[in-house]
Scaffold this motif. Structure first.
Motif, PDB file in Angstrom:
ATOM      1  N   GLU A  30      14.905 -20.882 -35.837  1.00 29.41           N
ATOM      2  CA  GLU A  30      15.007 -19.957 -34.694  1.00 29.41           C
ATOM      3  C   GLU A  30      13.839 -18.980 -34.679  1.00 29.41           C
ATOM      4  OE1 GLU A  30      18.882 -18.186 -35.115  1.00 29.41           O
ATOM      5  OE2 GLU A  30      19.908 -19.999 -34.424  1.00 29.41           O
ATOM      6  N   GLN A  31      13.467 -18.466 -35.855  1.00 30.81           N
ATOM      7  CA  GLN A  31      12.339 -17.534 -35.937  1.00 30.81           C
ATOM      8  C   GLN A  31      11.025 -18.226 -35.594  1.00 30.81           C
ATOM      9  OE1 GLN A  31      12.250 -14.171 -36.408  1.00 30.81           O
ATOM     10  NE2 GLN A  31      14.461 -14.350 -36.162  1.00 30.81           N
ATOM     11  N   LEU A  32      10.823 -19.434 -36.114  1.00 29.15           N
ATOM     12  CA  LEU A  32       9.604 -20.172 -35.790  1.00 29.15           C
ATOM     13  C   LEU A  32       9.524 -20.427 -34.291  1.00 29.15           C
ATOM     14  CD1 LEU A  32       9.400 -22.826 -38.660  1.00 29.15           C
ATOM     15  CD2 LEU A  32       7.926 -20.825 -38.343  1.00 29.15           C
ATOM     16  N   ALA A  33      10.647 -20.812 -33.687  1.00 25.90           N
ATOM     17  CA  ALA A  33      10.667 -21.070 -32.251  1.00 25.90           C
ATOM     18  C   ALA A  33      10.386 -19.803 -31.449  1.00 25.90           C
ATOM     19  CB  ALA A  33      12.004 -21.668 -31.840  1.00 25.90           C
ATOM     20  N   SER A  34      10.833 -18.650 -31.952  1.00 27.96           N
ATOM     21  CA  SER A  34      10.587 -17.407 -31.219  1.00 27.96           C
ATOM     22  C   SER A  34       9.103 -17.032 -31.245  1.00 27.96           C
ATOM     23  CB  SER A  34      11.442 -16.268 -31.776  1.00 27.96           C
ATOM     24  OG  SER A  34      10.964 -15.847 -33.039  1.00 27.96           O
ATOM     25  N   PHE A  35       8.392 -17.428 -32.313  1.00 28.58           N
ATOM     26  CA  PHE A  35       6.948 -17.170 -32.378  1.00 28.58           C
ATOM     27  C   PHE A  35       6.166 -18.233 -31.616  1.00 28.58           C
ATOM     28  CE2 PHE A  35       8.234 -14.832 -36.248  1.00 28.58           C
ATOM     29  CZ  PHE A  35       7.671 -13.602 -35.927  1.00 28.58           C
ATOM     30  N   ASP A  36       6.509 -19.500 -31.868  1.00 28.00           N
ATOM     31  CA  ASP A  36       5.789 -20.604 -31.247  1.00 28.00           C
ATOM     32  C   ASP A  36       6.660 -21.853 -31.338  1.00 28.00           C
ATOM     33  OD1 ASP A  36       4.058 -22.588 -30.384  1.00 28.00           O
ATOM     34  OD2 ASP A  36       2.375 -21.906 -31.612  1.00 28.00           O
ATOM     35  N   ALA A  37       7.164 -22.309 -30.203  1.00 29.70           N
ATOM     36  CA  ALA A  37       8.073 -23.461 -30.181  1.00 29.70           C
ATOM     37  C   ALA A  37       7.395 -24.725 -30.711  1.00 29.70           C
ATOM     38  CB  ALA A  37       8.596 -23.698 -28.778  1.00 29.70           C
ATOM     39  N   SER A  38       6.095 -24.851 -30.531  1.00 27.82           N
ATOM     40  CA  SER A  38       5.405 -26.058 -31.016  1.00 27.82           C
ATOM     41  C   SER A  38       5.386 -26.106 -32.544  1.00 27.82           C
ATOM     42  CB  SER A  38       3.990 -26.132 -30.461  1.00 27.82           C
ATOM     43  OG  SER A  38       3.186 -25.093 -30.972  1.00 27.82           O
ATOM     44  N   VAL A  39       5.324 -24.955 -33.197  1.00 25.27           N
ATOM     45  CA  VAL A  39       5.365 -24.912 -34.662  1.00 25.27           C
ATOM     46  C   VAL A  39       6.738 -25.356 -35.146  1.00 25.27           C
ATOM     47  CG1 VAL A  39       5.257 -23.402 -36.683  1.00 25.27           C
ATOM     48  CG2 VAL A  39       3.584 -23.131 -34.845  1.00 25.27           C
ATOM     49  N   GLU A  40       7.779 -24.862 -34.509  1.00 23.71           N
ATOM     50  CA  GLU A  40       9.139 -25.247 -34.882  1.00 23.71           C
ATOM     51  C   GLU A  40       9.330 -26.753 -34.699  1.00 23.71           C
ATOM     52  OE1 GLU A  40      13.403 -26.071 -33.805  1.00 23.71           O
ATOM     53  OE2 GLU A  40      11.736 -25.992 -32.408  1.00 23.71           O
ATOM     54  N   ARG A  41       8.856 -27.315 -33.602  1.00 23.47           N
ATOM     55  CA  ARG A  41       8.970 -28.760 -33.364  1.00 23.47           C
ATOM     56  C   ARG A  41       8.194 -29.553 -34.410  1.00 23.47           C
ATOM     57  NH1 ARG A  41       8.494 -27.112 -27.966  1.00 23.47           N
ATOM     58  NH2 ARG A  41       6.264 -27.586 -27.990  1.00 23.47           N
ATOM     59  N   ASP A  42       7.021 -29.042 -34.797  1.00 26.66           N
ATOM     60  CA  ASP A  42       6.208 -29.719 -35.800  1.00 26.66           C
ATOM     61  C   ASP A  42       6.910 -29.722 -37.159  1.00 26.66           C
ATOM     62  OD1 ASP A  42       3.727 -30.979 -36.739  1.00 26.66           O
ATOM     63  OD2 ASP A  42       3.467 -29.105 -37.855  1.00 26.66           O
ATOM     64  N   VAL A  43       7.514 -28.611 -37.545  1.00 15.63           N
ATOM     65  CA  VAL A  43       8.233 -28.542 -38.826  1.00 15.63           C
ATOM     66  C   VAL A  43       9.402 -29.525 -38.804  1.00 15.63           C
ATOM     67  CG1 VAL A  43       9.658 -27.076 -40.317  1.00 15.63           C
ATOM     68  CG2 VAL A  43       7.505 -26.209 -39.392  1.00 15.63           C
ATOM     69  N   ARG A  44      10.167 -29.546 -37.724  1.00  6.05           N
ATOM     70  CA  ARG A  44      11.286 -30.484 -37.608  1.00  6.05           C
ATOM     71  C   ARG A  44      10.797 -31.933 -37.684  1.00  6.05           C
ATOM     72  NH1 ARG A  44      16.194 -28.468 -36.406  1.00  6.05           N
ATOM     73  NH2 ARG A  44      16.269 -26.416 -35.460  1.00  6.05           N
ATOM     74  N   ARG A  45       9.705 -32.228 -37.011  1.00  6.08           N
ATOM     75  CA  ARG A  45       9.144 -33.577 -37.015  1.00  6.08           C
ATOM     76  C   ARG A  45       8.748 -33.985 -38.432  1.00  6.08           C
ATOM     77  NH1 ARG A  45       4.449 -35.311 -37.596  1.00  6.08           N
ATOM     78  NH2 ARG A  45       3.435 -33.311 -37.282  1.00  6.08           N
ATOM     79  N   ARG A  46       8.131 -33.066 -39.170  1.00  2.00           N
ATOM     80  CA  ARG A  46       7.699 -33.370 -40.534  1.00  2.00           C
ATOM     81  C   ARG A  46       8.888 -33.542 -41.486  1.00  2.00           C
ATOM     82  NH1 ARG A  46       2.983 -29.304 -42.074  1.00  2.00           N
ATOM     83  NH2 ARG A  46       3.118 -30.518 -43.996  1.00  2.00           N
ATOM     84  N   ILE A  47       9.945 -32.771 -41.278  1.00  2.83           N
ATOM     85  CA  ILE A  47      11.151 -32.934 -42.099  1.00  2.83           C
ATOM     86  C   ILE A  47      11.784 -34.293 -41.818  1.00  2.83           C
ATOM     87  CG2 ILE A  47      13.520 -32.105 -42.451  1.00  2.83           C
ATOM     88  CD1 ILE A  47      12.377 -29.244 -42.013  1.00  2.83           C
ATOM     89  N   ARG A  48      11.847 -34.651 -40.561  1.00  4.68           N
ATOM     90  CA  ARG A  48      12.415 -35.950 -40.180  1.00  4.68           C
ATOM     91  C   ARG A  48      11.577 -37.095 -40.762  1.00  4.68           C
ATOM     92  NH1 ARG A  48      16.058 -37.666 -36.389  1.00  4.68           N
ATOM     93  NH2 ARG A  48      15.749 -39.777 -35.639  1.00  4.68           N
ATOM     94  N   ALA A  49      10.258 -36.974 -40.675  1.00  4.34           N
ATOM     95  CA  ALA A  49       9.369 -38.011 -41.212  1.00  4.34           C
ATOM     96  C   ALA A  49       9.550 -38.154 -42.721  1.00  4.34           C
ATOM     97  CB  ALA A  49       7.919 -37.691 -40.877  1.00  4.34           C
ATOM     98  N   ALA A  50       9.714 -37.043 -43.421  1.00 12.23           N
ATOM     99  CA  ALA A  50       9.911 -37.086 -44.870  1.00 12.23           C
ATOM    100  C   ALA A  50      11.216 -37.787 -45.224  1.00 12.23           C
ATOM    101  CB  ALA A  50       9.905 -35.672 -45.444  1.00 12.23           C
ATOM    102  N   SER A  51      12.198 -37.674 -44.372  1.00  8.29           N
ATOM    103  CA  SER A  51      13.511 -38.260 -44.634  1.00  8.29           C
ATOM    104  C   SER A  51      13.573 -39.744 -44.286  1.00  8.29           C
ATOM    105  CB  SER A  51      14.580 -37.500 -43.849  1.00  8.29           C
ATOM    106  OG  SER A  51      14.546 -36.143 -44.214  1.00  8.29           O
TER     107      SER A  51
END
Length: 155
Positions: A30-51
């Motif tokens: 939520e905090q990452l999205a409040s600063f920059d939604a693209s950063v939050e999406r990138d972190v989620r994408r990288r977590i998903r890729a790692a899994s």
């Protein structure tokens, strides 16, 4: 297994599956999205890729224990607010993953009769794959979160 920031949460393979849970992950996202939604999406994408490696290994192990491939085909990666989950939609997933030889049905019309249990000791696929890839996934998740925080800090 856990370290200071992440942990594997293990439940029934049929319901909870295996979860990569980041303590405080929902708030972090939520905090990452409040600063920059693209950063939050990138972190989620990288977590998903790692899994994905856990999912791939779980399917591979599952194909080796059931001839039909239904259990392996039912394994899915799902996003959650604080990480990802790998779930099975197979109604026999709990038995396939965790039952020991000699298990019997506990309820219903088959109560007291033997349950068909695959060869090998439990856990057989999903949890085994999670344990096998634990260190690599946790390292990748940590790098994803730290990378997102660096991007926000640099903004």
């Amino acid at each position: 297994m856990a370290d200071g920031m992440h942990d594997w949460r293990q439940g029934s393979a049929a319901t909870d599956g295996v979860t990569v849970h980041i303590r405080g992950g929902r708030e972090l996202m939520e905090q990452l999205a409040s600063f920059d939604a693209s950063v939050e999406r990138d972190v989620r994408r990288r977590i998903r890729a790692a899994s994905q490696k856990v999912l791939s290994d779980a399917r591979s192990l599952a194909n080796g224990i059931r001839l039909t491939g239904a259990f392996a085909a039912s394994l899915r990666l799902r996003d959650s607010r604080a990480g990802v989950r790998i779930l099975s939609g197979d109604p026999g997933a709990g038995t396939i993953e965790f039952a020991n030889r000699g298990a019997v049905y506990q309820r219903g019309r088959l109560a007291g009769r033997p349950v068909g249990v695959p060869r090998g000791g439990p856990p057989r696929a999903l949890v085994a794959a999670a344990e096998r890839n634990n260190t690599a996934v946790l390292r990748a998740v940590q790098e994803a979160v730290e990378g997102g925080l660096r991007k926000v800090k640099g903004a």
